[in-house]
Design a protein around this motif. Sequence first.
Motif, mmCIF file in Angstrom:
data_model
loop_
_atom_site.group_PDB
_atom_site.id
_atom_site.type_symbol
_atom_site.label_atom_id
_atom_site.label_comp_id
_atom_site.label_asym_id
_atom_site.label_seq_id
_atom_site.Cartn_x
_atom_site.Cartn_y
_atom_site.Cartn_z
ATOM 1 N N ASN A 56 -5.447 -8.980 1.613
ATOM 2 C CA ASN A 56 -5.880 -8.787 0.232
ATOM 3 C C ASN A 56 -4.967 -7.811 -0.472
ATOM 4 N N LYS A 57 -4.810 -8.040 -1.750
ATOM 5 C CA LYS A 57 -3.984 -7.194 -2.607
ATOM 6 C C LYS A 57 -4.811 -6.818 -3.837
ATOM 7 N N GLU A 58 -4.578 -5.614 -4.325
ATOM 8 C CA GLU A 58 -5.353 -5.161 -5.480
ATOM 9 C C GLU A 58 -4.518 -4.198 -6.319
ATOM 10 N N ILE A 83 -2.068 -3.406 8.643
ATOM 11 C CA ILE A 83 -1.118 -2.715 7.764
ATOM 12 C C ILE A 83 -1.799 -2.429 6.428
ATOM 13 N N TYR A 84 -1.687 -1.184 5.989
ATOM 14 C CA TYR A 84 -2.276 -0.791 4.710
ATOM 15 C C TYR A 84 -1.258 0.038 3.935
ATOM 16 N N ARG A 85 -1.097 -0.283 2.643
ATOM 17 C CA ARG A 85 -0.157 0.452 1.805
ATOM 18 C C ARG A 85 -0.791 0.706 0.433
ATOM 19 N N ASN A 86 -0.606 1.921 -0.069
ATOM 20 C CA ASN A 86 -1.167 2.286 -1.369
ATOM 21 C C ASN A 86 -0.183 3.159 -2.136
ATOM 22 N N ILE A 87 -0.055 2.879 -3.418
ATOM 23 C CA ILE A 87 0.761 3.687 -4.327
ATOM 24 C C ILE A 87 -0.106 3.988 -5.539
ATOM 25 N N ASN A 88 -0.171 5.255 -5.939
ATOM 26 C CA ASN A 88 -0.987 5.592 -7.101
ATOM 27 C C ASN A 88 -0.267 6.578 -8.001
ATOM 28 N N HIS A 89 -0.531 6.438 -9.294
ATOM 29 C CA HIS A 89 0.027 7.316 -10.323
ATOM 30 C C HIS A 89 -1.077 7.678 -11.310
ATOM 31 N N GLY A 90 -0.987 8.879 -11.852
ATOM 32 C CA GLY A 90 -1.910 9.287 -12.901
ATOM 33 C C GLY A 90 -1.227 10.246 -13.853
ATOM 34 N N ILE A 91 -1.416 10.030 -15.136
ATOM 35 C CA ILE A 91 -0.853 10.927 -16.131
ATOM 36 C C ILE A 91 -1.927 11.243 -17.162
ATOM 37 N N GLN A 92 -1.977 12.506 -17.555
ATOM 38 C CA GLN A 92 -3.004 12.962 -18.488
ATOM 39 C C GLN A 92 -2.380 13.890 -19.522
ATOM 40 N N PRO A 117 -0.441 -3.079 -2.468
ATOM 41 C CA PRO A 117 0.297 -4.344 -2.318
ATOM 42 C C PRO A 117 0.103 -5.009 -0.968
ATOM 43 N N ARG A 118 -0.354 -4.234 0.056
ATOM 44 C CA ARG A 118 -0.563 -4.834 1.372
ATOM 45 C C ARG A 118 -1.814 -4.241 2.010
ATOM 46 N N ASN A 119 -2.693 -5.102 2.440
ATOM 47 C CA ASN A 119 -3.848 -4.715 3.240
ATOM 48 C C ASN A 119 -4.186 -5.930 4.103
ATOM 49 N N CYS A 120 -3.462 -6.043 5.216
ATOM 50 C CA CYS A 120 -3.566 -7.271 6.005
ATOM 51 C C CYS A 120 -3.834 -6.939 7.466
ATOM 52 N N GLU A 121 -4.391 -7.916 8.173
ATOM 53 C CA GLU A 121 -4.677 -7.746 9.589
ATOM 54 C C GLU A 121 -4.703 -9.105 10.281
ATOM 55 N N THR A 122 -4.340 -9.093 11.560
ATOM 56 C CA THR A 122 -4.360 -10.289 12.399
ATOM 57 C C THR A 122 -5.269 -10.019 13.584
ATOM 58 N N THR A 123 -6.219 -10.913 13.805
ATOM 59 C CA THR A 123 -7.251 -10.695 14.817
ATOM 60 C C THR A 123 -7.240 -11.820 15.842
#
Length: 693
Positions: free
Chosen positions: A277-279, A221-230, A255-261
């Motif tokens: 891992n979260k970043e 599972i992978y999830r990404n949210i991004n914002h940019g303002i200039q 917020p989510r980057n996980c895996e089960t192996t």
Amino acid sequence: MQKMKMTLLLVLLTILSMSGLQAQDEVPNDSVQLEEVVVRGARVVSRIDGKVIYPSEAMTKSATSGYSLLKMLPLPNVKVDDISETVSAANALVGAVQVRINDVVATAADMQSLQPKEVERVEMIDRPGVRYGEDVGIVLNIITRKVSAGYVIGANGTLVPKADNVYGNAYTKLNRRNNELSVNYSGGYRHSNGMSSEEQADYLMSDNTINRVERTTDDMIYRNINHGIQARYSMIDNDGTAFLTTLSTSISDNPRNCETTDVAYSDGRHSTETSDNKEKTVSPLLDLYLKTNIGQNQSIIANATGAFTHTNYTYQFASDKTSFGYNTLGKAWSLQSEAIYENRMKPFTISAGLRHTQKYIDNDYLGDTALVSQIHTSTTYAFTQLQGSLWKIRYMLGLGISREYYRQGEVKYDHLRFRPKLNLSLPLSQSLMLSYMFTSAPATSKLQNMSGMSIMTNELEYTLGNPEIIMARRDDHTLSLSYQSPRLYTQLVAFYRHNAHPAMQHIYRTDDDHFVKTFFKGRRIDMLYNQLYASYEIVPEHLNAYFSAIMLNIWNDGHDYSHHIKAFNFDGGLSAWVGRWTIMAGIDNGYHFMENEYEVGNILSNYINVSYRMKHLTAALFCQNLFQHNRKVEEVEHHNRLAHKFFVSRNRNTSDVVGIKLTLTFSKGRQFQAIERNIDSLKDNETGVAKSK
């Protein structure tokens, strides 16, 4: 003593480039029209470092943005995708494509808001000099006309339902006399749960037996949210003096980057490994830019950029036998400054510049690994460049001198490096051109490989950084022969790259049968490729086809291994313009290459894009990776003698993809030739945080 030598060399370069030089009133040599031909209805004029393309009136009327206009122009070896809003080289190995507006790098919002009717010409520089930076293979400089006062308001959005992916941006530019104020916002959301992978690994144990491990991962599972303002303010006078200031902030949240192996061992044992891992990264930036003309043929450009990056990264690994985890708080401060002087004389143009970058990184690791990693780096780069023609030979001679400084704990180095560049081109006829280019420059290593951090990646493997890695040197040679007629463009290219003593991976086995990947100085990474590129106008201004084929050889000689591969890569496509309709289709077998001991195989991809333009609205439907239910996205073989692995990953979310894109633009004639400055290229989000992969 070394710093004193560096200072004397910088002063000498500046004196040599500016002393005794008087600007001429005649047209500078680098803009002299040498050969002219009509391609796709556009006038194409050759010059010393490339060509100048004047779009036809029909092109500027039918195009809806800067991307769609570039897509119509005859730009050999350049791929333009106005759906994903990208411009890239047909052969990625030649380097990046840098797009500029009025000689300053352009953002995606700049290209979206650019009105095609304002474009006077496009300068394609396929032999860029030292002033354009490293790893730049082609420069597209869009020159615009001055227009009447007004505004630009626009927005676009892209939705890919199957991939749970949505992104877009909105922008506005307001003009009043010599001033412009603009605000841009961009954002996106992506959620992926259709990924899977399989890995087969053979480990040579200390008792000389093979431990075969099979890892199967279906739950990723992978999830990404991004914002940019200039926000940006710019001012330009009638004499060409320009000032611009930009303030921006970007936020990227994973917020989510996980895996089960599921893991199966050769002794019959089974286990389960989980990683998560979260970043989150926040990166504010302030940029100041000034350009002024001195007389008719001289100019000075100066700019300074300050940036701060804050990263919070968390990694957790667990198996039936062990667990490992850490949290990293990463901070990075950087300052970039630059000054460039240019004198367009007859019979040559000379330019000189000084560029300085200072960076400080402070990473605190807490958890199973406690470490404070502080890295100080700085680069001072001075260059001078001479460009002109002698007899029929057109030349560009550039010389750069850089001082590279690095310190982490007790480890440090301080080196002076020469960075020469030479371009030669000889017109054999009005349609045939022979060119040669040589470049020599430092080759940097990733900061995370230099952190000294030890990270567990599974029950048997660790990754260990090496703070003592030093910078290597990379030499490139390019020989090309091109032919151009009103309907056909072909190019033959031979490219050779030599990396002398680069940082290369090394794997060793510990006494307790664990395998550690670290980085040592290797012997070489060399690459030789031969390319055929052809573009043909089947129906002038309406239907175009292109094809590219590459034969590739790569040699990797590391600390204790040697690997050589041969590969064949191809891609091709069709582009059609019929009234308000634009149709594009293409196929690519992907790049097959090798770096260190990792061999990456070909991955086939295809696409079809169809768009329809109305007055203010452009609607597009695009399909990608058709007839591939669970497509392969990566195939990697690791040829290490101690830990041989074969890895395949797949993604249902990117198979048989259908998406839509809507672009809405309202505009009124611009009052002046806008300053366009890309702060994306100035962002420095690299905190050197050591990560699990």
